[in-house]
Motif scaffolding. Structure first.
Motif: not given
Length: 299
Positions: A226, A23, A255-258, A224
């Motif tokens: 964060t 991602g 990808a997409g992880s916080k 992109t």
């Protein structure tokens, strides 16, 4: 200068010089082979009216920082040294580069040394223009001596860190989006007395202030990264010229992880010197451009 400098949105996976991690993970992660958790007239310019009066550092810290890119661009050219350090929960990698940027022709050239163990060995040569980057030694599928031409909108980070360096125009242009600026004090850097400022910047606002193709990379990075309030430190001289800037970008290595453990921090340092000294930078000839198929990756 009397006219605005012509200094996005990702549309699926496109060919790049390095394979992104899943991602949104940046290309530099692949370059480090997993080392980081899986690179007309003003500095990529905005509207700027040249006056006959000499440039002078603004008294207001925020105005001084926001004006640094345009003032630096009026020097005509600058030589640069860069360092980019990527850090994840488990790995760390460091890239170093040298080169220069011609603000009149709006073109720069960088040579970046990659760390041991990286997927690419030796050095990556990068030629940057507003919205476009040419890369040499970018991957195993690219013949030796050939270049890959990319629109920065093909790169998840807009080429702010994906080649192991932030190009000088973009590094300065990001400061146009400064939202906070604190005067830290006066420091001597490489024998020059400089004014040190610290704060945060907004890449979307920087892209809007830069305008044209020069804003494309900044806008991609804004999508992109964060951490949206990008921390920076900047060192300016009495004329308001930028001598050094440190910007800290963060992206998700997964990808997409916080989750904190999945974040990759990229600290980009750009130093400028020899203002007005000619810079050797030119677009590669068309015969040296390696044409890749739309679905093909150079790795």
């Amino acid at each position: 200068m009397t006219e605005q400098q012509r200094t996005a949105r990702p549309a699926g996976r496109r060919p790049t010089h390095l394979r992104p991690a899943a991602g949104a993970a940046l290309l530099v992660a692949a370059l480090a082979a997993g080392a980081a958790g899986c690179s007309g007239g003003t500095a990529n310019g905005s509207s700027d009216q040249r006056s006959s009066a000499p440039d002078k550092l603004a008294a207001d810290p925020l105005a001084a920082v926001r004006g640094a890119a345009d003032i630096t661009g009026r020097t005509g050219s600058a030589h640069t040294a860069s360092e980019l350090v990527t850090e994840s929960a488990e790995k760390k990698a460091s890239f170093s580069g040298t080169g220069g940027y011609d603000y009149v022709k709006r073109i720069g050239r960088l040579e970046v040394q990659v760390p041991p163990g990286a997927a690419t060995t030796g050095k990556i040569v990068e030629v940057v223009l507003p919205g476009t980057v040419y890369l040499q030694n970018s991957g195993a599928k690219v013949p030796e001596g050939k270049w890959v031409k990319l629109d920065v909108r093909q790169l998840p980070d807009g080429n702010l860190v994906s080649s192991g360096a932030t190009d000088p125009a973009s590094a300065a242009g990001a400061l146009r989006g400064a939202q906070k600026a604190e005067a830290v004090g006066t420091e001597t850097v490489d024998g020059v007395s400089l004014h040190h400022y610290r704060g945060t910047l907004d890449l979307v606002k920087a892209a809007d202030a830069t305008g044209g193709r020069g804003g494309d990379g900044l806008r991609m990075g804004a999508q992109t990264f964060t951490v949206k309030e990008v921390p920076y430190d900047a060192w300016l001289d009495d004329q308001g010229r930028l001598h050094k800037v440190v910007e800290v970008f963060t992206f998700a290595g997964v990808a997409g992880s916080k989750e904190a453990k999945d974040q990759v921090k990229v600290t980009s340092t750009t130093s400028l010197s020899d203002f007005g000294k000619p810079v050797d930078a030119a677009e590669p000839p068309a015969s040296d451009i390696f044409q890749m198929k739309p679905s093909e990756s150079p790795k």
